[in-house]
Structures are given as structure tokens and as C-alpha cells.
Design a protein around this motif. Structure first.
Motif, PDB file in Angstrom:
ATOM      1  N   LEU A 161      54.964  23.776  33.797  1.00 32.48           N
ATOM      2  CA  LEU A 161      54.125  24.166  34.928  1.00 32.48           C
ATOM      3  C   LEU A 161      54.341  25.637  35.301  1.00 32.48           C
ATOM      4  N   GLY A 162      55.587  26.078  35.293  1.00 35.63           N
ATOM      5  CA  GLY A 162      55.879  27.475  35.610  1.00 35.63           C
ATOM      6  C   GLY A 162      55.240  28.427  34.619  1.00 35.63           C
ATOM      7  N   LYS A 163      55.243  28.045  33.353  1.00 35.42           N
ATOM      8  CA  LYS A 163      54.621  28.878  32.315  1.00 35.42           C
ATOM      9  C   LYS A 163      53.135  29.091  32.622  1.00 35.42           C
ATOM     10  N   ALA A 164      52.460  28.028  33.040  1.00 38.15           N
ATOM     11  CA  ALA A 164      51.037  28.139  33.372  1.00 38.15           C
ATOM     12  C   ALA A 164      50.816  29.083  34.557  1.00 38.15           C
ATOM     13  N   VAL A 165      51.707  29.023  35.545  1.00 38.69           N
ATOM     14  CA  VAL A 165      51.581  29.911  36.705  1.00 38.69           C
ATOM     15  C   VAL A 165      51.678  31.365  36.251  1.00 38.69           C
ATOM     16  N   LEU A 199      55.925  22.045  42.841  1.00 44.36           N
ATOM     17  CA  LEU A 199      56.106  23.475  43.034  1.00 44.36           C
ATOM     18  C   LEU A 199      54.982  24.010  43.890  1.00 44.36           C
ATOM     19  N   MET A 200      55.216  25.201  44.418  1.00 45.02           N
ATOM     20  CA  MET A 200      54.185  25.895  45.160  1.00 45.02           C
ATOM     21  C   MET A 200      53.996  27.259  44.514  1.00 45.02           C
ATOM     22  N   ALA A 201      52.752  27.580  44.218  1.00 42.89           N
ATOM     23  CA  ALA A 201      52.428  28.861  43.597  1.00 42.89           C
ATOM     24  C   ALA A 201      51.332  29.528  44.396  1.00 42.89           C
ATOM     25  N   THR A 202      51.332  30.850  44.351  1.00 38.80           N
ATOM     26  CA  THR A 202      50.291  31.620  45.016  1.00 38.80           C
ATOM     27  C   THR A 202      49.649  32.560  44.014  1.00 38.80           C
ATOM     28  N   PHE A 203      48.439  32.941  44.314  1.00 41.81           N
ATOM     29  CA  PHE A 203      47.700  33.901  43.493  1.00 41.81           C
ATOM     30  C   PHE A 203      47.194  34.976  44.436  1.00 41.81           C
ATOM     31  N   GLY A 204      47.494  36.227  44.109  1.00 36.25           N
ATOM     32  CA  GLY A 204      47.123  37.324  44.986  1.00 36.25           C
ATOM     33  C   GLY A 204      48.258  37.790  45.866  1.00 36.25           C
ATOM     34  N   THR A 205      49.450  37.246  45.650  1.00 36.73           N
ATOM     35  CA  THR A 205      50.626  37.725  46.371  1.00 36.73           C
ATOM     36  C   THR A 205      51.646  38.186  45.335  1.00 36.73           C
ATOM     37  N   PRO A 206      52.256  39.261  45.499  1.00 40.38           N
ATOM     38  CA  PRO A 206      52.129  40.168  46.634  1.00 40.38           C
ATOM     39  C   PRO A 206      50.943  41.125  46.513  1.00 40.38           C
ATOM     40  N   GLN A 207      50.301  41.183  45.338  1.00 39.81           N
ATOM     41  CA  GLN A 207      49.211  42.142  45.122  1.00 39.81           C
ATOM     42  C   GLN A 207      47.916  41.400  44.770  1.00 39.81           C
ATOM     43  N   PRO A 208      46.901  41.439  45.627  1.00 41.51           N
ATOM     44  CA  PRO A 208      45.634  40.749  45.333  1.00 41.51           C
ATOM     45  C   PRO A 208      44.876  41.394  44.172  1.00 41.51           C
ATOM     46  N   SER A 209      44.102  40.561  43.467  1.00 37.59           N
ATOM     47  CA  SER A 209      43.199  41.053  42.426  1.00 37.59           C
ATOM     48  C   SER A 209      41.882  40.304  42.550  1.00 37.59           C
ATOM     49  N   GLU A 210      40.866  40.772  41.861  1.00 35.36           N
ATOM     50  CA  GLU A 210      39.550  40.135  41.961  1.00 35.36           C
ATOM     51  C   GLU A 210      39.491  38.795  41.231  1.00 35.36           C
ATOM     52  N   ASN A 211      40.496  38.484  40.404  1.00 39.18           N
ATOM     53  CA  ASN A 211      40.478  37.249  39.624  1.00 39.18           C
ATOM     54  C   ASN A 211      41.403  36.164  40.180  1.00 39.18           C
ATOM     55  N   ASP A 212      41.980  36.358  41.343  1.00 43.87           N
ATOM     56  CA  ASP A 212      42.974  35.423  41.864  1.00 43.87           C
ATOM     57  C   ASP A 212      42.457  33.987  41.964  1.00 43.87           C
ATOM     58  N   VAL A 213      41.235  33.821  42.446  1.00 41.42           N
ATOM     59  CA  VAL A 213      40.701  32.475  42.658  1.00 41.42           C
ATOM     60  C   VAL A 213      40.490  31.758  41.327  1.00 41.42           C
ATOM     61  N   ASN A 245      41.884  32.529  38.531  1.00 38.48           N
ATOM     62  CA  ASN A 245      43.203  32.380  37.894  1.00 38.48           C
ATOM     63  C   ASN A 245      43.904  31.120  38.395  1.00 38.48           C
ATOM     64  N   ALA A 246      43.802  30.841  39.690  1.00 42.59           N
ATOM     65  CA  ALA A 246      44.426  29.638  40.248  1.00 42.59           C
ATOM     66  C   ALA A 246      43.803  28.382  39.644  1.00 42.59           C
ATOM     67  N   LEU A 247      42.495  28.367  39.534  1.00 39.21           N
ATOM     68  CA  LEU A 247      41.818  27.197  38.969  1.00 39.21           C
ATOM     69  C   LEU A 247      42.133  27.048  37.481  1.00 39.21           C
ATOM     70  N   ARG A 248      42.149  28.163  36.755  1.00 39.75           N
ATOM     71  CA  ARG A 248      42.497  28.112  35.328  1.00 39.75           C
ATOM     72  C   ARG A 248      43.943  27.632  35.157  1.00 39.75           C
ATOM     73  N   CYS A 249      44.838  28.065  36.029  1.00 39.45           N
ATOM     74  CA  CYS A 249      46.225  27.630  35.992  1.00 39.45           C
ATOM     75  C   CYS A 249      46.313  26.109  36.112  1.00 39.45           C
ATOM     76  N   ALA A 250      45.554  25.542  37.044  1.00 41.58           N
ATOM     77  CA  ALA A 250      45.568  24.082  37.229  1.00 41.58           C
ATOM     78  C   ALA A 250      45.146  23.364  35.948  1.00 41.58           C
ATOM     79  N   ALA A 309      48.853  21.182  29.408  1.00 41.88           N
ATOM     80  CA  ALA A 309      50.252  21.186  28.974  1.00 41.88           C
ATOM     81  C   ALA A 309      50.876  19.801  29.143  1.00 41.88           C
ATOM     82  N   LEU A 310      50.554  19.139  30.254  1.00 37.22           N
ATOM     83  CA  LEU A 310      51.108  17.803  30.471  1.00 37.22           C
ATOM     84  C   LEU A 310      50.470  16.772  29.547  1.00 37.22           C
ATOM     85  N   SER A 311      49.212  16.957  29.191  1.00 41.09           N
ATOM     86  CA  SER A 311      48.566  16.058  28.238  1.00 41.09           C
ATOM     87  C   SER A 311      49.284  16.115  26.882  1.00 41.09           C
ATOM     88  N   ILE A 312      49.608  17.318  26.440  1.00 42.08           N
ATOM     89  CA  ILE A 312      50.332  17.489  25.175  1.00 42.08           C
ATOM     90  C   ILE A 312      51.733  16.883  25.289  1.00 42.08           C
TER      91      ILE A 312
END
Length: 190
Positions: free
Chosen positions: A31-35, A50-64, A66-71, A77-80
């Protein structure tokens, strides 16, 4: 983003402590690798989650997106891993992921007491993500995201738009401890 594993309490009750630690290492590693591969910040491990954030500490235009792709990367990864666990006669690992979009309060070295301070994010956005993670179980889904997250993905973001197409609307939902209802989208368990 908030992630929790189902069945962990039972595992802790019945498995040897070394087996539980080995499981958590493999689980957190995947899971950490995906984050990190999706530009996120791993805020903390929470036992079986776990708790992960996207856009901290530095925001980017792809944060949203990126979070969905991470999920979705976590689910893959868990399927494999579950295929390998099946060969070994081990039960599958199932998770619930909750993602919400909005402002957070970032606190660096200020949460805790003088003996142990840590970086963290707090606020309604964090609370809603946690409630969405718990709601995923009730909705028989591995992923639950808010309408605000869906709305925050730009129409020109091709990756984000393709990920949205994998979700189905779950209607307006009550979240425990919160007065307002929230629109929810899910990725049903497969």
C-alpha cells in the motif's frame, strides 16, 4: 485517503504475533508503494490501515486524480498478492478505501505531547475520508469516494476521467457523526 483492512482483528486474535507482523509488513509495503508512486504523502500507519494525503506539503494540479489512481493501484497490488496467498492456502486480504477532497489543516511537529510530536493533517476532510472508508463495508465496496472528489477532477484530465468511469454512484449517504449528507461513488467488491 483512509484505508482499513477487514478481518485484521480476527487475525490478531488467532495468529502468532510474528505472523501478524509479517502480514503487516507485506501489507504496508504494497500500500505504501502505491502512495509514493502516485505522488502521495504517507501520513501514518494505523495498525491495519494507513492515512495518505495528496497535495501536502506541496499541491499540484494532479493531486485528485493521483489519489484515485493510488486507490486503484492498491486494489491491483492486493489482487496480485491474494493470488499468491491463495496458492499458499491463506485467506484473501480485503480492504476498504475512503477518499474525500477538500482543505485540511497541516500541522508539523505540533500534534501529540512534548515527548512525541508528529506531522499530521486534521479537519473535516480527514474525518469524511475516514467515514467513507467505514461506509465502504456497508456498501459492499472496496472504494468509496465523495462527490467533491469526482467534481474536482478536471474534464481535461484524461487519466482522472477514465478512473471515474470505473465507479458507480451510490447515492446520498449519511456519515456517522456528521450533520450533512454526502454524495458517494463506489467501486464494488469483485
Amino acid at each position: 485517503m483512509r484505508i482499513g483492512e477487514t478481518g485484521f482483528t480476527t487475525m490478531c486474535e488467532s495468529d502468532a504475533p510474528g505472523d501478524v507482523v509479517d502480514f503487516l509488513r507485506g501489507y504496508h509495503d504494497r500500500l505504501g508503494k502505491a502512495v509514493f508512486e502516485n505522488g502521495g504523502t504517507l501520513d501514518k500507519y494505523l495498525g491495519d490501515g494507513l492515512m495518505a494525503t495528496f497535495g501536502t506539503p506541496q499541491p499540484s494540479e494532479n493531486d485528485v486524480s493521483n489519489a484515485l489512481r493510488c486507490a486503484f493501484d492498491m486494489l491491483e497490488a492486493l489482487s496480485i498478492w491474494n493470488r499468491d496467498r491463495n496458492v499458499e492456502g491463506l485467506p484473501p486480504v480485503r480492504i476498504g478505501i475512503g477518499i474525500h477532497f477538500g482543505p485540511v489543516i497541516s500541522i508539523s511537529g505540533d500534534i501529540g505531547n512534548r515527548r512525541r510530536l508528529e506531522y499530521s493533517v486534521i479537519g473535516d476532510t480527514v474525518n469524511v475520508a475516514s467515514r467513507l472508508e467505514k461506509l465502504s463495508r456497508k456498501l459492499n465496496a472496496s472504494l468509496a469516494v465523495s462527490d467533491l472528489l469526482i467534481e474536482a477532477i478536471s474534464p481535461t484530465d484524461k487519466v482522472g476521467q477514465s478512473l471515474i468511469k470505473r465507479l458507480v454512484p451510490a447515492g446520498v449517504q449519511d456519515l456517522r457523526g456528521r450533520r450533512g449528507k454526502i454524495g458517494v461513488w463506489i467501486y464494488p467488491l469483485k
